[in-house]
Scaffold this motif. Structure first.
Motif, mmCIF file in Angstrom:
data_model
loop_
_atom_site.group_PDB
_atom_site.id
_atom_site.type_symbol
_atom_site.label_atom_id
_atom_site.label_comp_id
_atom_site.label_asym_id
_atom_site.label_seq_id
_atom_site.Cartn_x
_atom_site.Cartn_y
_atom_site.Cartn_z
ATOM 1 N N PHE A 107 2.171 0.649 2.811
ATOM 2 C CA PHE A 107 1.615 0.825 1.381
ATOM 3 C C PHE A 107 1.246 2.183 0.768
ATOM 4 O O PHE A 107 1.270 2.330 -0.319
ATOM 5 C CB PHE A 107 0.310 -0.003 1.436
ATOM 6 N N TRP A 149 0.151 -7.457 -0.663
ATOM 7 C CA TRP A 149 -0.815 -6.497 -1.071
ATOM 8 C C TRP A 149 -1.742 -6.154 -0.026
ATOM 9 O O TRP A 149 -1.842 -7.183 1.096
ATOM 10 C CB TRP A 149 -1.608 -6.879 -2.446
ATOM 11 N N ASP A 183 -0.610 -2.833 -7.093
ATOM 12 C CA ASP A 183 -0.707 -2.633 -5.672
ATOM 13 C C ASP A 183 -1.471 -1.748 -5.086
ATOM 14 O O ASP A 183 -0.947 -0.873 -4.104
ATOM 15 C CB ASP A 183 0.774 -2.632 -4.997
#
Length: 291
Positions: free
Chosen positions: A68, A137, A182
């Motif tokens: 991420f 996510w 996100d």
């Protein structure tokens, strides 16, 4: 869902804070999470107990599902060690978290903030959480280390017009198109051959990151993104930009500070929702229809 934290020893009878046997204050663990170059969601392949070792006695083999924060590719294999509580092994004081071996061995998915490079990539201070499933996510956030994040709100695409007074005393007018999605902030660019790619695109950093970029900070409805501009090679910090957006009012503040002379530009304005320019059709002359 039970409030889980990174580094938790996840056993039915014992849920222990990552700092229960730690030698460092909690702010050092938070800083390590916030500054880690990778925020990884993993699928666990195998956990092996390395008998005879007092620390680093669990070897974890896993596959990257998502990064991420950094650029590790999906499917990248990882191998790292953690401190494990097992038969004959008791937690000892030290900076790294301790995990229950049996619970770790039964884990299918894990998430945490990783640092290092190549074969040395490992969770920062051993902080790693078992999570329920793979998803698009994050489960975990850096500030508190909690790992029960709800699904993110729909992406926000905003046009932010700025008017202010610069260090020269002259009025400054400019504007950005940003996207908050996100748990990241993205910047829209139609400049060709920028560092993040060619042509119009969303880029994850205002300036090309020569060091680990700072993550988006979310406090209630307030979003803060800090960007740093370094000299070529990353030896010297030249400028810091802080962008703050308050969702409840639509107002934002942008502050540029030059390190050499301490000069500062402070500009404020309002952001308005717009259509995602990436999804607008493009005319034959290259202009986006509806932009």
């Amino acid at each position: 869902m039970k409030w889980m934290t990174l580094g938790t020893v996840m056993a039915a009878a014992a849920i222990v804070s990552p700092t229960a046997h730690a030698a460092l204050a909690s702010e050092y663990y938070q800083q390590a999470r916030e500054q880690a170059p990778h925020h990884l969601q993993l699928q666990v392949t195998q956990v092996t107990l390395l008998r005879g070792q007092a620390r680093g006695n669990c070897e974890v083999e896993a596959t990257v599902l998502r990064d991420f924060r950094g650029a590790l590719e999906k499917g990248s294999p990882l191998r790292f060690t953690l401190n494990c509580i097992a038969t004959g092994v008791r937690p000892m004081p030290g900076p790294n978290a301790w995990h229950d071996y049996q619970t770790l061995k039964a884990s299918h998915f894990m998430e945490g903030f990783f640092r290092g490079a190549g074969a040395d990539i490992a969770p920062a201070f051993g902080q790693l959480a078992q999570v329920a499933s793979e998803r698009e996510w994050p489960w975990c956030e850096a500030q508190t280390g909690r790992c029960d994040l709800p699904p993110p709100s729909p992406p926000l695409v905003l046009e932010c017009s700025i008017v202010g007074i610069g260090v020269t005393g002259k009025q400054v007018r400019s504007g950005w198109i940003i996207k908050i999605a996100d748990h990241r902030m993205w910047f829209w660019s139609d400049i060709k051959q920028l560092h993040a790619g060619e042509g119009r695109h969303w880029q994850p950093h205002l300036w090309e990151p020569q060091r680990t970029p700072s993550p988006l900070q979310v406090e209630g409805d307030r979003y803060t993104q800090v960007s740093h501009l370094y000299s070529e090679g990353g030896e010297q910090l030249l400028m810091t930009r802080t962008f703050i957006y308050k969702r409840s009012t639509g107002e934002f503040e942008e502050r540029h500070m030059a390190q050499e002379n301490g000069g500062e530009d402070l500009i404020r304005g309002t952001c308005l929702p717009i259509a995602d320019p990436e999804k607008l059709p493009v005319a034959a002359d290259g202009r986006q229809i509806g932009s």
